[in-house]
Scaffold this motif. Structure first.
Motif, mmCIF file in Angstrom:
data_model
loop_
_atom_site.group_PDB
_atom_site.id
_atom_site.type_symbol
_atom_site.label_atom_id
_atom_site.label_comp_id
_atom_site.label_asym_id
_atom_site.label_seq_id
_atom_site.Cartn_x
_atom_site.Cartn_y
_atom_site.Cartn_z
ATOM 1 N N ALA A 212 18.927 64.578 50.436
ATOM 2 C CA ALA A 212 17.910 63.661 50.952
ATOM 3 C C ALA A 212 18.100 62.264 50.368
ATOM 4 O O ALA A 212 18.021 61.263 51.087
ATOM 5 C CB ALA A 212 16.517 64.192 50.621
ATOM 6 N N ARG A 213 18.367 62.199 49.076
ATOM 7 C CA ARG A 213 18.583 60.899 48.435
ATOM 8 C C ARG A 213 19.834 60.221 48.998
ATOM 9 O O ARG A 213 19.841 59.019 49.267
ATOM 10 C CB ARG A 213 18.716 61.074 46.927
ATOM 11 C CG ARG A 213 18.734 59.766 46.150
ATOM 12 C CD ARG A 213 18.962 60.032 44.674
ATOM 13 N NE ARG A 213 17.876 60.800 44.099
ATOM 14 C CZ ARG A 213 16.758 60.249 43.608
ATOM 15 N NH1 ARG A 213 16.614 58.933 43.632
ATOM 16 N NH2 ARG A 213 15.816 61.011 43.102
ATOM 17 N N ALA A 214 20.897 61.008 49.203
ATOM 18 C CA ALA A 214 22.137 60.446 49.753
ATOM 19 C C ALA A 214 21.928 59.950 51.187
ATOM 20 O O ALA A 214 22.449 58.900 51.574
ATOM 21 C CB ALA A 214 23.242 61.501 49.710
ATOM 22 N N ALA A 215 21.157 60.712 51.974
ATOM 23 C CA ALA A 215 20.885 60.299 53.354
ATOM 24 C C ALA A 215 20.098 58.997 53.388
ATOM 25 O O ALA A 215 20.384 58.102 54.190
ATOM 26 C CB ALA A 215 20.127 61.401 54.084
ATOM 27 N N LEU A 216 19.105 58.884 52.509
ATOM 28 C CA LEU A 216 18.311 57.649 52.464
ATOM 29 C C LEU A 216 19.181 56.472 52.051
ATOM 30 O O LEU A 216 19.083 55.377 52.623
ATOM 31 C CB LEU A 216 17.143 57.820 51.498
ATOM 32 C CG LEU A 216 16.178 56.640 51.400
ATOM 33 C CD1 LEU A 216 15.491 56.394 52.737
ATOM 34 C CD2 LEU A 216 15.134 56.886 50.304
ATOM 35 N N ALA A 217 20.052 56.690 51.064
ATOM 36 C CA ALA A 217 20.927 55.609 50.590
ATOM 37 C C ALA A 217 21.874 55.133 51.690
ATOM 38 O O ALA A 217 22.225 53.953 51.746
ATOM 39 C CB ALA A 217 21.723 56.082 49.379
ATOM 40 N N SER A 218 22.268 56.043 52.581
ATOM 41 C CA SER A 218 23.223 55.677 53.628
ATOM 42 C C SER A 218 22.636 54.772 54.703
ATOM 43 O O SER A 218 23.388 54.162 55.460
ATOM 44 C CB SER A 218 23.789 56.940 54.274
ATOM 45 O OG SER A 218 22.803 57.587 55.069
ATOM 46 N N VAL A 219 21.300 54.688 54.783
ATOM 47 C CA VAL A 219 20.666 53.831 55.797
ATOM 48 C C VAL A 219 19.901 52.668 55.154
ATOM 49 O O VAL A 219 19.090 52.020 55.808
ATOM 50 C CB VAL A 219 19.725 54.643 56.709
ATOM 51 C CG1 VAL A 219 20.527 55.597 57.576
ATOM 52 C CG2 VAL A 219 18.679 55.402 55.908
ATOM 53 N N ARG A 220 20.155 52.406 53.880
ATOM 54 C CA ARG A 220 19.547 51.278 53.186
ATOM 55 C C ARG A 220 20.633 50.424 52.549
ATOM 56 O O ARG A 220 21.697 50.945 52.179
ATOM 57 C CB ARG A 220 18.570 51.766 52.096
ATOM 58 C CG ARG A 220 17.387 52.572 52.619
ATOM 59 C CD ARG A 220 16.446 51.727 53.452
ATOM 60 N NE ARG A 220 15.282 52.505 53.887
ATOM 61 C CZ ARG A 220 15.201 53.142 55.058
ATOM 62 N NH1 ARG A 220 16.223 53.089 55.905
ATOM 63 N NH2 ARG A 220 14.124 53.821 55.383
ATOM 64 N N PRO A 221 20.408 49.123 52.408
ATOM 65 C CA PRO A 221 21.414 48.263 51.768
ATOM 66 C C PRO A 221 21.666 48.703 50.327
ATOM 67 O O PRO A 221 20.770 49.251 49.675
ATOM 68 C CB PRO A 221 20.763 46.878 51.807
ATOM 69 C CG PRO A 221 19.712 46.961 52.851
ATOM 70 C CD PRO A 221 19.226 48.369 52.839
ATOM 71 N N PRO A 222 22.884 48.470 49.812
ATOM 72 C CA PRO A 222 23.198 48.910 48.446
ATOM 73 C C PRO A 222 22.269 48.316 47.396
ATOM 74 O O PRO A 222 21.999 48.949 46.371
ATOM 75 C CB PRO A 222 24.638 48.420 48.251
ATOM 76 C CG PRO A 222 25.197 48.295 49.632
ATOM 77 C CD PRO A 222 24.046 47.888 50.490
ATOM 78 N N GLU A 223 21.784 47.096 47.635
ATOM 79 C CA GLU A 223 20.931 46.436 46.649
ATOM 80 C C GLU A 223 19.482 46.928 46.686
ATOM 81 O O GLU A 223 18.673 46.551 45.840
ATOM 82 C CB GLU A 223 20.955 44.924 46.860
ATOM 83 C CG GLU A 223 20.341 44.434 48.176
ATOM 84 C CD GLU A 223 21.315 44.404 49.336
ATOM 85 O OE1 GLU A 223 20.979 43.796 50.364
ATOM 86 O OE2 GLU A 223 22.420 44.997 49.204
ATOM 87 N N ARG A 224 19.172 47.754 47.641
ATOM 88 C CA ARG A 224 17.802 48.240 47.804
ATOM 89 C C ARG A 224 17.448 49.243 46.707
ATOM 90 O O ARG A 224 18.209 50.186 46.446
ATOM 91 C CB ARG A 224 17.663 48.905 49.169
ATOM 92 C CG ARG A 224 16.309 49.536 49.458
ATOM 93 C CD ARG A 224 15.259 48.515 49.770
ATOM 94 N NE ARG A 224 14.043 49.130 50.291
ATOM 95 C CZ ARG A 224 12.956 48.441 50.593
ATOM 96 N NH1 ARG A 224 12.933 47.140 50.434
ATOM 97 N NH2 ARG A 224 11.890 49.059 51.057
ATOM 98 N N ASP A 225 16.302 49.082 46.087
ATOM 99 C CA ASP A 225 15.797 50.037 45.105
ATOM 100 C C ASP A 225 15.180 51.216 45.863
ATOM 101 O O ASP A 225 14.146 51.092 46.509
ATOM 102 C CB ASP A 225 14.760 49.371 44.204
ATOM 103 C CG ASP A 225 14.218 50.334 43.144
ATOM 104 O OD1 ASP A 225 14.771 51.450 43.029
ATOM 105 O OD2 ASP A 225 13.247 49.972 42.458
ATOM 106 N N LEU A 226 15.849 52.369 45.779
ATOM 107 C CA LEU A 226 15.418 53.521 46.562
ATOM 108 C C LEU A 226 14.318 54.338 45.897
ATOM 109 O O LEU A 226 13.697 55.169 46.564
ATOM 110 C CB LEU A 226 16.611 54.447 46.829
ATOM 111 C CG LEU A 226 17.775 53.879 47.631
ATOM 112 C CD1 LEU A 226 18.846 54.943 47.795
ATOM 113 C CD2 LEU A 226 17.315 53.377 48.987
#
Length: 470
Positions: A212-226
């Motif tokens: 789930a964390r990896a999926a969220l990271a794949s649709v957010r910019p790298p600089e985004r605090d997830l």
């Protein structure tokens, strides 16, 4: 109200930029909406050619037109179940394959029976896409962009209808080609889905936090605090698990019932408004009453364009005017237009000299209904149900909408043959009057209220027009 709800309402900042994956999400939403509009709208012009090729009457024409809608009911209900158990992405990949198979099979069908079966399969994909795609998009999109991605889906339906009417009006495109060409955007939708991850929310509900964390990271910019967003999703999922009213069984709870009545009632009246009568059968109705094929098909294009423009205007003003107010303002105009149309046909004023008046009244009807009640059918399904029953409520609402559509499509031409074109228009005008009365008495003004506020009023027994006014 849960802490997860409070967090969700405060986390509204947009990411610094949109990622390529979010753009692909928008394209998937748009293509699924376009397929919905095109596959349901193309039959309007194609029926004129199909009737001649197969030498069939109105009975078979109704079955061919309605088969896609029966499939849509099945698709909406079954894909709701599949999306909960097998994931949103996997369900949409399946839908993409079924879209391609259904479109190709329909274009090659050698008999009316096989054409109907092929369109039944195609309908499964239509219903599945309209049920699953908005949920998938909402769960992947950043909060600040979610509304615009839903807008893509809604507008793409109108674009699909316009393309379908233009293709039908050309008269030079064989019906087999016009139906089969839908396989191209369907294949594109499938290929786009291959680039996208599973819904982070669904993965977390399934117990796979790392995925789930990896999926969220794949649709957010790298600089985004997830961390904040992922924490909100986790708390939201936990709140769903702890909810006492969940899923389909939750819809039977007494405090949820008012939302179900409004949602399903609204879905039924979006179809009883007469919109599908006009979209599916306007060329057939007009040619049966002495209009030439070319004139009838050009009118169909004008109606498709009116639908799209009215939807754009309605979506632009809905948050300022209000959902309830916009619906109640436009319904009387739609009813009046149908009463006038009925008078034209019932009194014999339907000859060539009256064509401009008939076309103008049809366009007036389309503008009032497309810019009003038609906006609410899909919108309310994502708003009025409690969080833990939202997927089931949206599926029930979709099934009510498609089921009514089936009933109308299977009976309309037969009703016209029995009671006449004019009285049929009057009957649908009365349905618009009934819709006004029903929604005036039951539908609250939800514009400006958060999902949590709507749920709170449901819990307090104040899901009424008066309950939202204070």
């Amino acid at each position: 109200m849960s802490q997860a709800h409070e967090n969700r309402t405060t986390s509204t900042e947009a990411p610094e930029r949109l990622t390529g994956s979010v753009v692909v999400v928008a394209l998937v939403s748009a293509v699924s909406g376009l397929l919905y509009g095109y596959d349901t709208g193309i039959i309007s012009g194609a029926l004129l050619q199909i009737g001649e090729d197969f030498d069939i009457g109105s009975g078979w024409e109704q079955v061919i037109a309605a088969s896609i809608l029966v499939g849509a009911v099945i698709g909406a209900l079954s894909c709701s179940w599949l999306a909960e158990r097998r994931g949103r992405r996997g369900t949409l990949l399946l839908v993409g394959v079924v879209f391609v198979v259904g479109a190709v099979a329909a274009s090659l069908a050698p008999t009316p029976f096989l054409l109907s079966i092929s369109r039944l399969v195609l309908g499964f994909a239509v219903g599945g896409a309209t049920q699953t795609a908005p949920v998938y998009v909402a769960e992947l999109a950043p909060t600040a962009y979610r509304g615009r991605l839903v807008l893509f889906f809604q507008i793409a339906i109108g674009v699909g209808i316009v393309i379908a009417t233009v293709v039908g009006a050309s008269e030079s495109v064989p019906w087999r080609l016009s139906i089969g060409v839908a396989a191209v955007p369907a294949a594109l939708m499938f290929l786009l889905m291959l680039r996208l991850p599973e819904s982070p929310r669904w993965l977390l509900r399934s117990g796979d936090a790392d995925a789930a964390r990896a999926a969220l990271a794949s649709v957010r910019p790298p600089e985004r605090d997830l961390e904040r967003e992922f924490g909100e999703i986790r708390e939201n999922v936990e709140a769903e698990r702890e909810a006492g009213t969940r899923g389909w069984s939750g819809l039977r709870a007494a405090w949820v019932r008012p939302a179900l009545v409004v949602g399903c009632g609204l879905a039924v009246f979006t179809q009883l408004s007469g919109i599908e009568m006009i979209v599916y059968y306007s060329p057939t109705i007009l040619t049966d009453n002495g209009f030439s094929d070319s004139t009838a098909l050009r009118v169909s294009v004008a109606l498709g364009l009116t639908y799209l423009i009215a939807q754009l205007i309605g979506l632009a003003v809905i948050d300022r005017v209000g959902r309830r107010r916009l619906t109640l303002i436009t319904l009387p105009g739609a009813a009046a237009a149908l009463f006038v149309l009925g008078a034209f046909f019932a009194t014999g004023n339907d000859g060539k000299s009256m064509i401009p008046w008939i076309v103008g009244t049809l366009i007036t009807f389309m503008a009032f209904t497309a810019g009003g009640i038609q906006l609410m059918g899909w919108l309310t399904g994502s708003e009025i149900y409690p969080l833990a029953t939202r997927a089931a409520g949206a599926a029930a609402q979709s099934a009510a909408l498609w089921g009514t559509n089936v009933l109308i499509t299977l009976t309309l031409l037969s009703i016209m043959r029995t009671i006449g074109t004019g009285p049929t228009f009057w009957m649908y005008g009365l349905f618009n009057v009934a819709a006004f009365v029903f929604l005036y008495r039951t539908m609250p003004e939800m514009t400006g209220h958060s999902l949590e506020e709507i749920e709170t009023r449901l819990e307090e027994g104040r899901f009424t027009p008066a309950g939202f006014a204070r």
